[in-house]
Design a protein around this motif. Structure first.
Motif, PDB file in Angstrom:
ATOM      1  N   PRO A 148      -2.926  -5.380  -5.736  1.00  0.00           N
ATOM      2  CA  PRO A 148      -1.801  -5.199  -5.166  1.00  0.00           C
ATOM      3  C   PRO A 148      -1.783  -5.964  -3.457  1.00  0.00           C
ATOM      4  N   LEU A 149      -1.398  -6.212  -2.909  1.00  0.00           N
ATOM      5  CA  LEU A 149      -1.567  -5.794  -1.448  1.00  0.00           C
ATOM      6  C   LEU A 149      -1.992  -5.831  -0.656  1.00  0.00           C
ATOM      7  N   THR A 150      -3.774  -6.370  -0.071  1.00  0.00           N
ATOM      8  CA  THR A 150      -4.329  -5.712   0.570  1.00  0.00           C
ATOM      9  C   THR A 150      -3.374  -5.584   2.122  1.00  0.00           C
ATOM     10  N   PHE A 151      -4.577  -4.444   2.759  1.00  0.00           N
ATOM     11  CA  PHE A 151      -3.515  -4.519   4.742  1.00  0.00           C
ATOM     12  C   PHE A 151      -3.246  -5.346   5.329  1.00  0.00           C
ATOM     13  N   ASP A 152      -3.918  -6.746   5.158  1.00  0.00           N
ATOM     14  CA  ASP A 152      -3.556  -7.940   5.942  1.00  0.00           C
ATOM     15  C   ASP A 152      -2.319  -8.669   5.403  1.00  0.00           C
ATOM     16  N   GLU A 153      -2.349  -8.494   3.710  1.00  0.00           N
ATOM     17  CA  GLU A 153      -1.670  -9.333   3.677  1.00  0.00           C
ATOM     18  C   GLU A 153       0.216  -8.435   4.303  1.00  0.00           C
ATOM     19  N   PHE A 154       0.254  -7.270   3.810  1.00  0.00           N
ATOM     20  CA  PHE A 154       0.954  -6.004   4.146  1.00  0.00           C
ATOM     21  C   PHE A 154       1.266  -6.450   5.731  1.00  0.00           C
ATOM     22  N   LEU A 155       0.652  -5.930   6.520  1.00  0.00           N
ATOM     23  CA  LEU A 155       0.987  -6.610   8.126  1.00  0.00           C
ATOM     24  C   LEU A 155       1.529  -7.488   8.055  1.00  0.00           C
ATOM     25  N   GLU A 156       1.381  -8.892   7.598  1.00  0.00           N
ATOM     26  CA  GLU A 156       1.886 -10.080   7.972  1.00  0.00           C
ATOM     27  C   GLU A 156       3.327  -9.798   7.392  1.00  0.00           C
ATOM     28  N   ALA A 157       3.111  -9.393   6.404  1.00  0.00           N
ATOM     29  CA  ALA A 157       4.629  -9.457   5.341  1.00  0.00           C
ATOM     30  C   ALA A 157       5.441  -8.498   6.595  1.00  0.00           C
ATOM     31  N   TYR A 187      -1.384   0.980   9.395  1.00  0.00           N
ATOM     32  CA  TYR A 187      -2.009   1.635   8.602  1.00  0.00           C
ATOM     33  C   TYR A 187      -1.316   2.962   7.754  1.00  0.00           C
ATOM     34  N   ASN A 188      -0.802   3.913   8.410  1.00  0.00           N
ATOM     35  CA  ASN A 188      -0.247   4.932   8.033  1.00  0.00           C
ATOM     36  C   ASN A 188       1.145   4.433   6.818  1.00  0.00           C
ATOM     37  N   ASN A 189       1.473   3.583   8.072  1.00  0.00           N
ATOM     38  CA  ASN A 189       2.496   3.410   6.676  1.00  0.00           C
ATOM     39  C   ASN A 189       2.535   2.714   5.793  1.00  0.00           C
ATOM     40  N   TYR A 190       0.969   1.968   5.608  1.00  0.00           N
ATOM     41  CA  TYR A 190       0.432   1.482   4.419  1.00  0.00           C
ATOM     42  C   TYR A 190       0.261   2.649   3.378  1.00  0.00           C
ATOM     43  N   LEU A 191      -0.170   3.815   4.046  1.00  0.00           N
ATOM     44  CA  LEU A 191      -0.590   4.423   2.917  1.00  0.00           C
ATOM     45  C   LEU A 191       0.851   5.076   2.176  1.00  0.00           C
ATOM     46  N   ILE A 192       2.054   5.261   2.546  1.00  0.00           N
ATOM     47  CA  ILE A 192       3.287   5.589   2.415  1.00  0.00           C
ATOM     48  C   ILE A 192       4.013   4.677   1.145  1.00  0.00           C
ATOM     49  N   ILE A 193       3.497   3.152   1.533  1.00  0.00           N
ATOM     50  CA  ILE A 193       4.106   1.994   0.692  1.00  0.00           C
ATOM     51  C   ILE A 193       3.268   1.362  -0.168  1.00  0.00           C
ATOM     52  N   GLY A 194       2.162   1.174  -0.378  1.00  0.00           N
ATOM     53  CA  GLY A 194       0.885   1.117  -0.611  1.00  0.00           C
ATOM     54  C   GLY A 194       1.173  -0.622  -0.550  1.00  0.00           C
ATOM     55  N   GLY A 195       1.147  -0.968  -1.956  1.00  0.00           N
ATOM     56  CA  GLY A 195       0.469  -2.608  -1.785  1.00  0.00           C
ATOM     57  C   GLY A 195       1.847  -3.450  -2.828  1.00  0.00           C
ATOM     58  N   MET A 196       1.951  -2.513  -3.547  1.00  0.00           N
ATOM     59  CA  MET A 196       3.427  -3.099  -4.180  1.00  0.00           C
ATOM     60  C   MET A 196       3.852  -3.999  -4.047  1.00  0.00           C
ATOM     61  N   PRO A 197       3.721  -5.589  -4.440  1.00  0.00           N
ATOM     62  CA  PRO A 197       4.628  -6.311  -4.058  1.00  0.00           C
ATOM     63  C   PRO A 197       5.957  -5.483  -4.070  1.00  0.00           C
ATOM     64  N   GLU A 198       6.609  -5.126  -4.830  1.00  0.00           N
ATOM     65  CA  GLU A 198       7.978  -4.542  -5.085  1.00  0.00           C
ATOM     66  C   GLU A 198       8.076  -3.735  -3.776  1.00  0.00           C
ATOM     67  N   CYS A 199       7.532  -2.852  -2.976  1.00  0.00           N
ATOM     68  CA  CYS A 199       7.355  -1.588  -2.744  1.00  0.00           C
ATOM     69  C   CYS A 199       7.742  -2.067  -1.422  1.00  0.00           C
ATOM     70  N   VAL A 200       7.026  -3.538  -0.848  1.00  0.00           N
ATOM     71  CA  VAL A 200       6.140  -3.742   0.551  1.00  0.00           C
ATOM     72  C   VAL A 200       7.934  -4.734   0.202  1.00  0.00           C
ATOM     73  N   ALA A 201       8.550  -5.844  -0.444  1.00  0.00           N
ATOM     74  CA  ALA A 201       9.513  -6.060   0.174  1.00  0.00           C
ATOM     75  C   ALA A 201      11.000  -5.268   0.148  1.00  0.00           C
ATOM     76  N   SER A 202      10.883  -3.828  -0.370  1.00  0.00           N
ATOM     77  CA  SER A 202      11.910  -3.210  -0.438  1.00  0.00           C
ATOM     78  C   SER A 202      11.478  -2.924   0.681  1.00  0.00           C
ATOM     79  N   TRP A 203      10.756  -1.992   2.091  1.00  0.00           N
ATOM     80  CA  TRP A 203      10.569  -2.059   3.005  1.00  0.00           C
ATOM     81  C   TRP A 203      10.794  -2.752   4.184  1.00  0.00           C
ATOM     82  N   VAL A 204      10.356  -4.150   3.427  1.00  0.00           N
ATOM     83  CA  VAL A 204      10.581  -5.404   4.753  1.00  0.00           C
ATOM     84  C   VAL A 204      12.082  -4.911   4.828  1.00  0.00           C
ATOM     85  N   LYS A 205      13.074  -4.881   3.879  1.00  0.00           N
ATOM     86  CA  LYS A 205      14.225  -4.850   3.616  1.00  0.00           C
ATOM     87  C   LYS A 205      15.343  -4.098   4.246  1.00  0.00           C
TER      88      LYS A 205
END
Length: 433
Positions: A148-157, A187-205
């Motif tokens: 899954p996306l690591t924290f740095d990939e999540f942050l960049e998104a 970081y707290n947001n990442y704990l909730i959302i995690g790194g699954m691409p679909e979750c991250v994309a949904s959060w961004v949107k």
């Protein structure tokens, strides 16, 4: 579709230009973004790509069942794709290759007789297949793990501007409080959302935690469904029992995996294969206990003692039923420690040549042990700002290691032998040493 940048693209570029290139197999749990990666890579780094999915196109299988000659296979696939497949110019993508063992096996012939063609394959549960050497071309393929996306990939998104600051952080740099707080929030947001691409994309949107939670629930259903469809030698009911026991295993004071916690009176022989299956499938990360914190760590593995963590922290948080407010409001809740450890492990994986271990005996416990060259580094992962860790301190007093790392929400600084890293720097551990 929201475009997420993935670090693995660099691994694919290196593979493309490598003189030792063999057909490449991507391993990783379902929905971590393997298909997207292969297509993205084909689109941006080749003149064209052709994509074949063995799950969707059943008749493809007959090509591989009837032919062993890669040239002939290429001819037939060119006809189906409606374009000529050219060596080095067309990326040949096989998806869900686990559905066609002959296709998996054909990679061997591509390596031996047609290595000019660039072939990349992926599938879910491939790890469980690859664990049985007979079923795939050993030594004839390159393997790449996709997580899954690591924290740095999540942050960049999620926050590109903050990511730019994060990227610039150097060894022993003073991190200004405003950035420290913003990174902790991410970081707290990442704990909730995690790194699954679909979750991250949904959060961004949508920035809607309820939507993310819904996706996490559906993903867990998909995975549990996969277990029950699985009809190999390993009992699917046991796979499910182990998977569902993880949160209660981690909630115990020492977190060590206990067979009896899966089922009353449960023994290793009842669940060993199920665990092996889940680890190979990329669903769980196993951390072995070592009897000594010495180089080389693997020589001291106590094979019967280990902890199991979930491959994505957001999914673990969902499985444990932690309310988002507990994470966001700095509350202390029962599961804070395990969630932090799960996060740290997820970020450490793949950074060092040797996977992290942990150490414990009757009177002490060290959360993680990293081998860096010949150096052994003790690691403490703290959920809060509290810094009491007697075993960790005792080890440092006795051994005076060159590096000792504590992940906690305090700032980035060195206290004597201990370097305190805020959890958001876990992905940069190796470069900050």
């Amino acid at each position: 579709m929201i475009c997420l940048k993935r670090n693995a693209i660099q691994d694919l570029i290196n593979w493309k230009s490598s003189e030792e290139r063999k057909p490449l197999v991507l391993k990783g749990a379902r929905q971590v973004g393997k298909t997207w990666l292969m297509k993205e890579f084909g689109q941006n780094y080749y003149k064209s790509y052709v994509y074949f999915n063995f799950d969707e196109e059943d008749e493809l299988k007959s090509i591989f069942e009837a032919n062993k000659n890669p040239q002939r296979i290429i001819e037939l696939l060119s006809m189906i794709a409606g374009e000529k497949i050219l060596p080095g110019e067309t990326l040949l993508i096989f998806d869900e290759i686990q559905e066609c063992p002959e296709a998996l096996n054909s990679l061997k012939y591509f390596k031996e007789k047609a290595n000019g063609y660039h072939v990349i394959a992926a599938g879910s549960l491939l790890g469980t297949l690859l664990a049985k050497p007979k079923s795939y071309p050993v030594g004839m393929v390159n393997l790449l793990d996709i997580y899954p996306l690591t924290f740095d990939e999540f942050l960049e998104a999620v926050e590109p501007a903050l990511y730019a600051y994060y990227e610039s952080i150097q060894k022993e740099q003073q991190i200004e409080e405003i950035f420290h707080n913003r990174l902790l929030e991410a970081y707290n947001n990442y704990l909730i959302i995690g790194g699954m691409p679909e979750c991250v994309a949904s959060w961004v949107k949508y920035k809607d935690p309820a939507k993310v939670s819904q996706i996490q629930r559906e993903l867990i259903e998909v995975y549990e469904n996969d277990f029950s469809k699985h009809n190999g030698k390993v009992n699917s009911g046991r796979i499910l029992m182990v998977f569902r026991s993880i949160t209660s295993q981690l909630a115990k004071p020492n977190e060590k995996f206990m067979y009896g916690a899966v089922r009353e009176g449960g023994r290793a022989r009842d669940f060993e294969e199920a665990i092996e299956w889940l680890v190979s499938a990329g669903m769980l990360n196993r951390v072995c206990n070592v009897s000594k914190m010495e180089h080389p760590l693997s020589a001291f593995d106590k094979l019967g003692q280990f902890k199991l963590f979930v491959f994505d922290t957001g999914l673990l948080k969902h499985m444990a039923g932690i309310d988002n407010s507990a994470i966001l409001l700095k509350a202390d809740y029962q599961f804070k420690g395990p969630l932090t450890e799960n996060f740290v492990l997820q970020q450490l994986r793949g950074q060092f040549d040797v996977e992290p271990r942990y150490y414990s005996d009757k009177n002490s416990e060290i959360d993680f042990v990293i081998q860096y060259g010949t150096e052994i580094i003790p690691v403490e992962a703290k959920g809060g700002e509290n810094k009491s860790a007697p075993s960790f301190k005792k080890y440092i007093a006795d051994h005076q290691p060159e590096h000792a790392l504590r992940f906690s929400k305090r700032g980035y600084r060195k206290d004597g032998y201990i370097t305190n890293l805020p959890p958001y720097l876990a992905r940069k551990t190796k470069e900050l040493l």
